[in-house]
Every structure is written in structure tokens, then in C-alpha cells.
Design an enzyme around this catalytic site. Sequence first.
Site, PDB file in Angstrom:
ATOM      1  N   THR A   1      12.305  39.099  -0.923  1.00 23.02           N
ATOM      2  CA  THR A   1      12.584  38.457   0.356  1.00 23.02           C
ATOM      3  C   THR A   1      11.274  38.230   1.109  1.00 23.02           C
ATOM      4  O   THR A   1      10.995  37.147   1.604  1.00 23.02           O
ATOM      5  CB  THR A   1      13.519  39.348   1.201  1.00 23.02           C
ATOM      6  OG1 THR A   1      14.642  39.680   0.411  1.00 23.02           O
ATOM      7  CG2 THR A   1      13.957  38.642   2.449  1.00 23.02           C
TER       8      THR A   1
ATOM      9  N   GLY B   1       6.882  50.355   3.872  1.00 20.82           N
ATOM     10  CA  GLY B   1       8.132  50.104   3.159  1.00 20.82           C
ATOM     11  C   GLY B   1       8.177  50.932   1.878  1.00 20.82           C
ATOM     12  O   GLY B   1       7.232  50.922   1.096  1.00 20.82           O
ATOM     13  N   VAL B   2       9.285  51.633   1.690  1.00 18.94           N
ATOM     14  CA  VAL B   2       9.384  52.525   0.532  1.00 18.94           C
ATOM     15  C   VAL B   2       9.383  51.728  -0.778  1.00 18.94           C
ATOM     16  O   VAL B   2       8.967  52.237  -1.825  1.00 18.94           O
ATOM     17  CB  VAL B   2      10.614  53.466   0.662  1.00 18.94           C
ATOM     18  CG1 VAL B   2      11.914  52.687   0.573  1.00 18.94           C
ATOM     19  CG2 VAL B   2      10.571  54.587  -0.368  1.00 18.94           C
ATOM     20  N   ASP B   3       9.773  50.446  -0.715  1.00 17.99           N
ATOM     21  CA  ASP B   3       9.708  49.618  -1.928  1.00 17.99           C
ATOM     22  C   ASP B   3       8.256  49.405  -2.365  1.00 17.99           C
ATOM     23  O   ASP B   3       7.941  49.423  -3.558  1.00 17.99           O
ATOM     24  CB  ASP B   3      10.459  48.284  -1.753  1.00 17.99           C
ATOM     25  CG  ASP B   3      10.119  47.522  -0.481  1.00 17.99           C
ATOM     26  OD1 ASP B   3       9.332  48.033   0.353  1.00 17.99           O
ATOM     27  OD2 ASP B   3      10.641  46.407  -0.316  1.00 17.99           O
ATOM     28  N   ARG B   4       7.366  49.241  -1.386  1.00 20.54           N
ATOM     29  CA  ARG B   4       5.935  49.105  -1.700  1.00 20.54           C
ATOM     30  C   ARG B   4       5.387  50.408  -2.277  1.00 20.54           C
ATOM     31  O   ARG B   4       4.646  50.419  -3.255  1.00 20.54           O
ATOM     32  CB  ARG B   4       5.145  48.743  -0.442  1.00 20.54           C
ATOM     33  CG  ARG B   4       5.494  47.395   0.125  1.00 20.54           C
ATOM     34  CD  ARG B   4       4.846  47.182   1.483  1.00 20.54           C
ATOM     35  NE  ARG B   4       3.383  47.212   1.423  1.00 20.54           N
ATOM     36  CZ  ARG B   4       2.606  47.300   2.508  1.00 20.54           C
ATOM     37  NH1 ARG B   4       3.138  47.386   3.710  1.00 20.54           N
ATOM     38  NH2 ARG B   4       1.289  47.304   2.371  1.00 20.54           N
TER      39      ARG B   4
ATOM     40  N   TYR C   1      -2.067  54.421   5.123  1.00 19.82           N
ATOM     41  CA  TYR C   1      -1.464  54.269   6.451  1.00 19.82           C
ATOM     42  C   TYR C   1      -1.688  55.529   7.298  1.00 19.82           C
ATOM     43  O   TYR C   1      -1.505  56.644   6.804  1.00 19.82           O
ATOM     44  CB  TYR C   1       0.046  54.049   6.315  1.00 19.82           C
ATOM     45  CG  TYR C   1       0.507  52.602   6.208  1.00 19.82           C
ATOM     46  CD1 TYR C   1      -0.238  51.655   5.504  1.00 19.82           C
ATOM     47  CD2 TYR C   1       1.711  52.189   6.799  1.00 19.82           C
ATOM     48  CE1 TYR C   1       0.211  50.343   5.403  1.00 19.82           C
ATOM     49  CE2 TYR C   1       2.164  50.880   6.701  1.00 19.82           C
ATOM     50  CZ  TYR C   1       1.414  49.964   6.003  1.00 19.82           C
ATOM     51  OH  TYR C   1       1.862  48.667   5.899  1.00 19.82           O
TER      52      TYR C   1
HETATM   53  N1  LIG Z   1      20.541  33.497  -0.003  1.00 18.22           N
HETATM   54  C1  LIG Z   1      19.343  33.898  -0.357  1.00 18.22           C
HETATM   55  N2  LIG Z   1      18.612  34.613   0.517  1.00 18.22           N
HETATM   56  C2  LIG Z   1      17.401  35.050   0.189  1.00 18.22           C
HETATM   57  N3  LIG Z   1      16.824  34.832  -1.008  1.00 18.22           N
HETATM   58  C3  LIG Z   1      17.511  34.122  -1.908  1.00 18.22           C
HETATM   59  C4  LIG Z   1      18.794  33.628  -1.639  1.00 18.22           C
HETATM   60  N4  LIG Z   1      19.214  32.991  -2.732  1.00 18.22           N
HETATM   61  C5  LIG Z   1      18.252  33.064  -3.639  1.00 18.22           C
HETATM   62  N5  LIG Z   1      17.210  33.738  -3.164  1.00 18.22           N
HETATM   63  C6  LIG Z   1      15.974  33.972  -3.922  1.00 18.22           C
HETATM   64  O1  LIG Z   1      15.716  35.359  -4.070  1.00 18.22           O
HETATM   65  C7  LIG Z   1      14.350  35.606  -3.718  1.00 18.22           C
HETATM   66  C8  LIG Z   1      14.213  37.034  -3.326  1.00 18.22           C
HETATM   67  O2  LIG Z   1      14.404  37.746  -4.518  1.00 18.22           O
HETATM   68  P1  LIG Z   1      15.244  39.057  -4.517  1.00 18.22           P
HETATM   69  O3  LIG Z   1      16.530  38.855  -3.816  1.00 18.22           O
HETATM   70  O4  LIG Z   1      15.210  39.618  -5.870  1.00 18.22           O
HETATM   71  O5  LIG Z   1      14.330  39.838  -3.580  1.00 18.22           O
HETATM   72  P2  LIG Z   1      14.342  41.307  -3.492  1.00 18.22           P
HETATM   73  O6  LIG Z   1      13.128  41.834  -4.142  1.00 18.22           O
HETATM   74  O7  LIG Z   1      15.682  41.819  -3.896  1.00 18.22           O
HETATM   75  O8  LIG Z   1      14.198  41.372  -1.964  1.00 18.22           O
HETATM   76  P3  LIG Z   1      14.792  42.496  -1.159  1.00 18.22           P
HETATM   77  O9  LIG Z   1      14.414  43.718  -1.966  1.00 18.22           O
HETATM   78  O10 LIG Z   1      14.105  42.364   0.145  1.00 18.22           O
HETATM   79  O11 LIG Z   1      16.269  42.211  -1.142  1.00 18.22           O
HETATM   80  C9  LIG Z   1      14.065  34.582  -2.650  1.00 18.22           C
HETATM   81  O12 LIG Z   1      12.728  34.301  -2.434  1.00 18.22           O
HETATM   82  C10 LIG Z   1      14.801  33.380  -3.207  1.00 18.22           C
HETATM   83  O13 LIG Z   1      14.006  32.693  -4.141  1.00 18.22           O
HETATM   84  C1  LIG Z   2       7.769  44.297   3.781  1.00 17.99           C
HETATM   85  C2  LIG Z   2       9.154  44.669   3.252  1.00 17.99           C
HETATM   86  C3  LIG Z   2      10.222  43.948   4.068  1.00 17.99           C
HETATM   87  C4  LIG Z   2       9.235  44.185   1.806  1.00 17.99           C
HETATM   88  O1  LIG Z   2      10.486  44.448   1.270  1.00 17.99           O
HETATM   89  C5  LIG Z   2       9.365  46.203   3.268  1.00 17.99           C
HETATM   90  O2  LIG Z   2       8.410  46.833   2.490  1.00 17.99           O
HETATM   91  C6  LIG Z   2       9.322  46.769   4.677  1.00 17.99           C
HETATM   92  O3  LIG Z   2      10.270  46.683   5.400  1.00 17.99           O
HETATM   93  N1  LIG Z   2       8.158  47.383   5.063  1.00 17.99           N
HETATM   94  C7  LIG Z   2       7.976  48.060   6.323  1.00 17.99           C
HETATM   95  C8  LIG Z   2       6.657  47.754   6.937  1.00 17.99           C
HETATM   96  C9  LIG Z   2       5.443  48.107   6.078  1.00 17.99           C
HETATM   97  O4  LIG Z   2       5.519  48.186   4.845  1.00 17.99           O
HETATM   98  O5  LIG Z   2       4.365  48.310   6.661  1.00 17.99           O
HETATM   99  K   LIG Z   3      12.015  44.296  -2.589  1.00 14.69           K
END
Ligand SMILES: Nc1ncnc2c1ncn2[C@@H]1O[C@H](COP(=O)(O)OP(=O)(O)OP(=O)(O)O)[C@@H](O)[C@H]1O
Ligand SMILES: CC(C)(CO)[C@@H](O)C(=O)NCCC(=O)O
Ligand SMILES: [K+]
Length: 232
Positions: free
Chosen positions: A116, A90-93, A83
Site C-alpha cells: 500500500t 512499522g512492524v512490517d518494516r 529510531y
Molecule cells: N483496492 C485496492 N486498494 C489498494 N491496493 C490495491 C487495490 N487493488 C489492487 N491493489 C494493488 O495492491 C498493491 C498493494 O499490494 P498489497 O495489497 O499486497 O500490499 P500490502 O503489502 O498487502 O500492503 P499492506 O500490507 O499495507 O496491506 C497496490 O499498490 C495495488 O497495486
Molecule cells: C509505512 C507503513 C504504512 C508501510 O506498511 C507501515 O510500516 C507503518 O505504518 N509505519 C509506521 C511509521 C514508520 O514506520 O515510521
Molecule cells: K505491507
Amino acid sequence: MKQGILLLDIGNTRVKAVYWLDGQLTAITDFPGVMPASPVAVYYASVATDERLEQLRSESQLTDVDWHQIRSEAQKDQLRSSYAKPETMGVDRWLAMLGAQQCYPHTELLVIDAGTALTIDHLAADGQHRGGWIVPGIHMQQKAVTNYTARVFNRDQQQFELAFAQDTASCLQNGVFAAILAVIRQANQLVPQAKMLITGGDATVLMPFLAELPIEIEPLLIFRGMTRYIVN
Ligand SMILES: Nc1ncnc2c1ncn2[C@@H]1O[C@H](COP(=O)(O)OP(=O)(O)OP(=O)(O)O)[C@@H](O)[C@H]1O
Ligand SMILES: CC(C)(CO)[C@@H](O)C(=O)NCCC(=O)O
Ligand SMILES: [K+]
């Protein structure tokens, strides 16, 4: 009792918590519920809003310990961002890639986070990020269709099947599931030589359908990445 460090992955849907002690990661299922012992510090990575973070900080009742924020950067050890504005990734990535690199050093990788949003990142064997994709996740894709149509409805019970279906909710669920699997296969087609690692809430339902790919599931990928930021 020996005290460890609390690691938090604050996503757009859920907060995931892990307790780190003596090099061991232990998942905490009901954060801010029961912890093995009160932590000496909190390290957190957030892709959520600052309001969500503040809410969590007060709910956790861990206001008397230091909270260290981990952010995406241009380089960490062998990992280098592609980048132009590394802090906007995103810090998760970023952490999933760092964790993946720890599992498979000097290896070309595809790092998938099925949360999500579903993200796929390509990492060269020398640690250079080659780029990635951000795709709506399973729940978000289903929601998008029901929100923008008058006659498509979902149901609470989720099925994870590929078959062409014969009722509205099944057509929606199977269609979205096929789309998610297709994007993962497409990534594999672009770089078939890359080892694939998948994490995130939807990883377990996807895995049985990806048996032909060089893929492994690693639920703690982001936390493995986080441990590289802990300074003792
Ligand atoms: N109310 C809800 N909202 C969003 N996802 C849900 C919900 N209920 C179940 N899920 C499931 O959870 C999945 C997302 O998984 P998870 O919540 O573990 O994501 P995550 O990696 O924690 O995402 P984030 O880090 O963005 O919260 C969705 O694709 C869906 O299958
Ligand atoms: C794409 C998500 C929402 C996945 O959790 C997260 O990594 C995020 O908010 N990213 C910021 C934008 C980017 O990664 O370019
Ligand atoms: K995540």
C-alpha cells in the site's frame, strides 16, 4: 493431525496469512478460509487500526487460542533500530529487515516492501538500520492524482509500462509506475554495493523492470522475520 502456528501480517489493505509447521511456511490464500489444521497459537504483526484487528479476531473464530502481538523494538538478535522511538517504526518494516537478515546474514542490504505504501530500508552489514523511506505505493499515488484533480481519470484495468502514453489513464498509470521504479533506482544509486530484496503485492510487476539491479524477490520476507519471535 499435527498442529502448527498461524502467522498474520495485517497491512493497511490486506491481511496475509501463513501456516508455520516443522519449520515450513505455507501461504494461506483466502484467510480466514481453509487452514491445514486448527493452529495452536496465532502470532501477528499489525500496521492497521485496533478496530480492524478486533474485527479480524472475531471473524477468524480463533478466539480460544493465544494471540501474540509482535512489535518493533530497539534490537532483535543482530538487528538494531535507528529510531529514537523504535516502537513507532512499522512492524512490517522491522520484520522485513529481520527476514532479509536471515536470507543474507552479514550483508549490507536494501529491503523494499512494495505494498500500500512502498518502504525502503537500508541495513548495514553489522545489522545496524541506517534509515529508510516511506513512499506512496502504486495504487495510492494513482488515487492521489484522481482525488486532487478534476479531469484526471483512471481505469480499472492496470498496465505496467514505462512508455510515454497518449491517453489520460495510461499517462497516469505509466507515470506512477515510472516514479516507483525511479525511487528504487535512486536507493540503489545511494548505496550501489547493497544487495536488494523486494517483497509485497507489487513486487512481481516491478521485478522485470529492475533486471540491471542486484535485486531478488522474496514473497515471505515478513513471515521469515516473524518466525524469529516464535517461542516453543
Ligand atoms: N483496492 C485496492 N486498494 C489498494 N491496493 C490495491 C487495490 N487493488 C489492487 N491493489 C494493488 O495492491 C498493491 C498493494 O499490494 P498489497 O495489497 O499486497 O500490499 P500490502 O503489502 O498487502 O500492503 P499492506 O500490507 O499495507 O496491506 C497496490 O499498490 C495495488 O497495486
Ligand atoms: C509505512 C507503513 C504504512 C508501510 O506498511 C507501515 O510500516 C507503518 O505504518 N509505519 C509506521 C511509521 C514508520 O514506520 O515510521
Ligand atoms: K505491507
